[in-house]
Design a protein around this motif. Structure first.
Motif, short mmCIF file in Angstrom:
data_model
loop_
_atom_site.label_atom_id
_atom_site.label_comp_id
_atom_site.label_asym_id
_atom_site.label_seq_id
_atom_site.Cartn_x
_atom_site.Cartn_y
_atom_site.Cartn_z
N UNK A 167 2.04 -10.00 11.21
CA UNK A 167 2.61 -8.73 11.91
C UNK A 167 3.81 -8.40 11.50
N UNK A 168 4.33 -8.90 10.32
CA UNK A 168 5.36 -8.13 9.46
C UNK A 168 5.01 -6.85 8.87
N UNK A 169 6.11 -5.93 8.95
CA UNK A 169 5.82 -4.76 8.16
C UNK A 169 6.10 -4.78 6.71
N UNK A 170 5.01 -4.23 5.98
CA UNK A 170 5.13 -4.40 4.55
C UNK A 170 6.32 -3.99 3.86
N UNK A 173 8.64 -7.16 3.63
CA UNK A 173 8.29 -7.94 2.47
C UNK A 173 8.82 -7.31 1.16
N UNK A 174 8.65 -6.04 1.09
CA UNK A 174 9.28 -5.25 0.04
C UNK A 174 10.83 -5.42 -0.31
N UNK A 175 11.38 -5.28 0.75
CA UNK A 175 12.94 -5.71 0.70
C UNK A 175 13.30 -6.77 0.08
N UNK A 207 0.99 -6.25 7.69
CA UNK A 207 0.11 -6.85 6.91
C UNK A 207 -1.31 -6.87 7.48
N UNK A 208 -1.37 -7.10 8.40
CA UNK A 208 -2.65 -7.22 9.33
C UNK A 208 -3.22 -5.59 9.24
#
Lengths: 228, 199
Positions: A167-170, A173-175, A207-208
């Protein structure tokens, strides 16, 4: 002046109108170009379930606009989705149809209970084969996936591994990937993320939602600067 | 003549080409093929994967000489015989659709209109049709060597990653072949048609 009311119905995503408030199943097929009518199964889409409309069944158009799907077939397949009865006119039903009609949320997997025990998780974008003896009950459950998903960001060509929750926003992860790879000289909005085939991903989605799976490779590259 | 320490340029060449090798399958699936890589030049061909039949309209040669004291030098070449492509031989100009600016009044003053500009990243000199064109983009040697860009030196971009091998190849791919999805044929010309790629 008398204005004749028109009544609407939809078949396979196309809207049709009728001046009659009541039709039968045969007329719905014919008016939507499905002739000879007897060659087609007509399925009505309800709130979370479906029913079959027989050739002579009355169709009331005075209420909510009925939504139908047609199938060139003489067979019907019955099963349940979330304990509600469904009828379908083809031997296969798309996962997205079950999810959409059944109003099953994105954070739930669709699962088939197979007769004789066992269950199968239907892959996103996949199909369910209704022709076998096994499929009778379809239901959903909260996604049982890895607590964390490991993703390789290729940042300007350099691979950097990061992990995140479904449930993390992409963008989160990019950051992290930009920080880990010391690519901090550009604002995050200057970066564009694509999947392996090159489709641009909306980094505000999770991600989902994006269907990013364990071991996925994502490419981050800088948007083109001013040119000319 | 190499003026920067060749060992530095070679190290950066090997590192940046090595990164590409790690994702070579992904690059190939996008139509990006590393044809050869021998310091100081890596040659990469670009294919139109979204168009059937598939074309290999051009390759680029990326020269790491003096990198990264100087930016990478990119030339568009024929993938098969290596000759530098003339503007008349380039089947695409790498069109890039810019974000529209603020709405401006129409001539009659009756409304507002958004003007969308398309910038061609491949540029050439129409008065010199025999001279090869170049990739006009910050982070390339041709851009920073051009007198019109003397106010935008390479040093402002070097640390930001814009001039890295992957970054430049990605832009050539995105605007040069990824968006090509049809062929344009006229009585006088034969070219590749792009769907619009926003900035």
């Amino acid at each position: 002046m008398t204005v004749k009311l028109k009544y609407a119905f939809q078949v396979d995503g196309i809207d049709y109108t009728s001046e009659d408030s009541e039709l039968d199943g045969r007329q719905v097929r014919s008016k939507s170009g499905h002739d000879p009518a007897a060659n087609y199964v007509l399925i009505e889409i309800h709130d979370r379930y479906t029913t079959s409309v027989g050739l002579e069944d009355p169709v009331d158009l005075t209420k909510e606009k009925p939504i139908y799907r047609s199938f060139e077939s003489d067979r019907e397949y019955t099963f349940t989705v979330e304990n509600l009865g469904w009828i379908w006119g083809a031997a296969k039903i798309a996962e997205i149809d079950v999810r959409t009609i059944g109003k099953i949320a994105a954070d739930r997997d669709i699962v088939i209970e197979v007769v004789g025990g066992g269950e199968i998780v239907v892959p996103r974008g996949g199909e369910i084969d209704l022709s076998g003896k096994g499929v009778e009950r379809i239901y959903s459950r909260k996604v049982v996936g890895p607590a964390k998903i490991h993703v390789t960001f290729v940042i300007n060509g350099e691979p950097t591994k990061v992990e995140g929750k479904p449930n993390d926003q992409l963008v989160k992860l990019l950051e992290k990937a930009l920080k880990d790879s010391e690519n901090t000289g550009q604002p995050i909005g200057s970066w564009q993320v694509t999947d392996e085939p090159g489709n641009v991903l909306d980094v505000t989605k999770t991600l989902l939602e994006l269907g990013i799976h364990e071991g996925a490779i994502l490419l981050a590259s800088l948007k083109a600067g001013a040119a000319g | 003549m190499q003026t920067a320490d060749p060992a530095v340029s070679r190290l950066k060449f090997e590192r940046e080409v090595g990164y590409l090798r790690e994702i070579e399958q992904t690059l190939v699936s996008r139509g990006i093929w590393i044809m050869s890589a021998e310091f100081p030049v890596v040659k990469v061909a670009f294919a139109t994967v979204n168009l059937r039949p598939r074309f290999v309209p051009f390759a680029v040669k990326v020269d790491f000489t003096d990198y990264d004291a100087l930016p990478l030098a990119i030339t568009f070449v024929d993938p098969f015989d290596d000759h530098e492509l003339l503007p008349s031989e380039m089947m695409t100009r790498l069109p890039r659709v810019m974000q529209p600016g603020p709405a401006v009044p129409t001539e009659g003053g009756g409304g507002m209109v958004l003007i969308q500009q398309v910038v061609e990243l491949y540029q050439s000199y129409p008065q010199h049709p025999g001279a090869p064109g170049f990739l006009c983009l910050p982070g390339t040697r041709a851009y920073h060597a051009h007198p019109a860009h003397s106010g935008d030196p390479w040093e402002l971009h070097r640390a930001g990653g814009e001039g890295k091998l992957f970054a430049l190849l990605d832009i050539v791919w995105r605007y040069g072949v990824a968006s090509v999805d049809h062929i344009q044929v006229t009585a006088l010309n034969f070219g590749l048609g792009h769907s619009q790629v926003a900035a």
